[in-house]
Motif scaffolding. Structure first.
Motif, PDB file in Angstrom:
ATOM      1  N   GLN A  18       0.850  -1.185   0.000  1.00 41.98           N
ATOM      2  CA  GLN A  18       0.000   0.000   0.000  1.00 41.98           C
ATOM      3  C   GLN A  18       0.891   1.241   0.000  1.00 41.98           C
ATOM      4  O   GLN A  18       1.843   1.327   0.773  1.00 41.98           O
ATOM      5  CB  GLN A  18      -0.912   0.013   1.223  1.00 41.98           C
ATOM      6  N   SER A 211      -8.416   3.298  -5.988  1.00 37.75           N
ATOM      7  CA  SER A 211      -7.908   3.417  -4.631  1.00 37.75           C
ATOM      8  C   SER A 211      -8.963   2.905  -3.646  1.00 37.75           C
ATOM      9  O   SER A 211     -10.110   3.364  -3.650  1.00 37.75           O
ATOM     10  CB  SER A 211      -7.557   4.875  -4.321  1.00 37.75           C
ATOM     11  N   ILE A 212      -8.619   1.953  -2.824  1.00 41.54           N
ATOM     12  CA  ILE A 212      -9.545   1.432  -1.804  1.00 41.54           C
ATOM     13  C   ILE A 212      -9.184   1.942  -0.411  1.00 41.54           C
ATOM     14  O   ILE A 212      -9.947   1.747   0.538  1.00 41.54           O
ATOM     15  CB  ILE A 212      -9.562  -0.107  -1.821  1.00 41.54           C
ATOM     16  N   TYR A 213      -8.018   2.532  -0.305  1.00 41.17           N
ATOM     17  CA  TYR A 213      -7.602   3.114   0.968  1.00 41.17           C
ATOM     18  C   TYR A 213      -7.193   4.559   0.725  1.00 41.17           C
ATOM     19  O   TYR A 213      -6.555   4.854  -0.290  1.00 41.17           O
ATOM     20  CB  TYR A 213      -6.450   2.323   1.582  1.00 41.17           C
ATOM     21  N   PRO A 214      -7.566   5.497   1.614  1.00 40.54           N
ATOM     22  CA  PRO A 214      -8.411   5.261   2.800  1.00 40.54           C
ATOM     23  C   PRO A 214      -9.891   5.117   2.418  1.00 40.54           C
ATOM     24  O   PRO A 214     -10.352   5.713   1.454  1.00 40.54           O
ATOM     25  CB  PRO A 214      -8.197   6.522   3.643  1.00 40.54           C
ATOM     26  N   ASN A 215     -10.654   4.364   3.207  1.00 46.63           N
ATOM     27  CA  ASN A 215     -12.089   4.168   3.003  1.00 46.63           C
ATOM     28  C   ASN A 215     -12.820   5.368   3.623  1.00 46.63           C
ATOM     29  O   ASN A 215     -13.162   5.360   4.818  1.00 46.63           O
ATOM     30  CB  ASN A 215     -12.524   2.858   3.659  1.00 46.63           C
ATOM     31  N   ARG A 216     -13.041   6.351   2.792  1.00 48.38           N
ATOM     32  CA  ARG A 216     -13.579   7.619   3.308  1.00 48.38           C
ATOM     33  C   ARG A 216     -14.972   7.463   3.935  1.00 48.38           C
ATOM     34  O   ARG A 216     -15.208   8.015   5.019  1.00 48.38           O
ATOM     35  CB  ARG A 216     -13.591   8.645   2.186  1.00 48.38           C
TER      36      ARG A 216
END
Length: 245
Positions: A18, A211-216
């Motif tokens: 990541q 993008s999966i991070y950050p999971n807002r």
């Protein structure tokens, strides 16, 4: 952040990275793969060298022994001016045998001419002349053979022949030892190659599409819930203090 997952049953290793950008994550994975492949290659080379070192040392010793034995035999032949101690005698004996065979044929020819021709026949005189020449040559070769045998015995023919045979045995043993060492080295190299380990990527490093991070949404929900819980706790404490007064 790098996460490594290893499956002992299949031997597969999964690496997840990541980073703040997809290109950075892929570059890190590629660097990890390159360093890991180099490390495994070095370990395999060390293991292969350890497995073949003993066989290689034996091969080197056998090659050196064969070289020294051949050199010693060559020096023996040069020093004594012969290929084999019994070669001169064999050549001389063969020549004498050939001359005696010719003498036999000539005598038979003379006997046949004496029965079928006159004493003045030129063929009979020529055959007799040939007989005398062959007889003289046989006498000369007998004298040479006797002289060579005397010379051989004067320098210790038995000792000379014994030394030559000993060197021949040493040469045969050195050749057999070298052949066996070469076969053992080839076998050790083949076995070491079978045990070599390689790193292969069953899924090459890829570039993240989203993008999966950050999971807002999740973080906003957690922030809202935490803030609400904190506000509720503060209000509870405030109302409790006010009721006491």
């Amino acid at each position: 952040m790098v996460n490594v997952y290893s499956d002992s049953s299949t031997g597969l290793i999964e690496v997840k990275v990541q980073a703040f950008a997809p290109e950075d994550a892929r570059a890190i994975v590629r660097a990890i793969y390159a360093e890991s492949a180099q490390l495994i290659h070095e370990l395999s080379a060390i293991a292969r060298e350890d497995a073949t070192q003993h066989a290689e040392e034996n091969l080197a010793r056998a090659a050196q022994r064969l070289k020294e034995t051949r050199l010693t035999l060559a020096e023996f032949r040069m020093r004594n001016q012969l290929v084999s101690p019994d070669t001169p005698l064999q050549i001389q004996t063969g020549l004498l045998a050939s001359l005696e065979a010719e003498m036999t044929e000539t005598l038979i020819s003379i006997d046949m001419l004496q029965q079928t021709s006159t004493p003045t026949d030129p063929r009979l005189k020529q055959a007799q002349r040939r007989r005398d020449i062959i007889a003289a040559r046989i006498s000369q070769e007998h004298q040479k053979l006797t002289a060579e045998q005397g010379a051989m015995h004067s320098i210790g023919f038995a000792d000379l022949f014994g030394q030559f045979e000993s060197l021949k045995v040493d040469l045969e043993f050195a050749e057999q030892s070298y052949t066996a060492s070469q076969a053992a080295f080839d076998t050790a190299v083949a076995e070491a190659r079978k045990k070599s380990k390689y790193l292969a990527a069953y899924i090459p490093p890829t570039l993240a599409e989203t993008s999966i991070y950050p999971n807002r949404p999740f973080l906003l929900g957690v922030t809202f819930a935490s803030s609400f819980a904190l506000w509720a706790l503060i209000m509870l404490v405030w109302h409790s203090l006010r009721d006491r007064h």
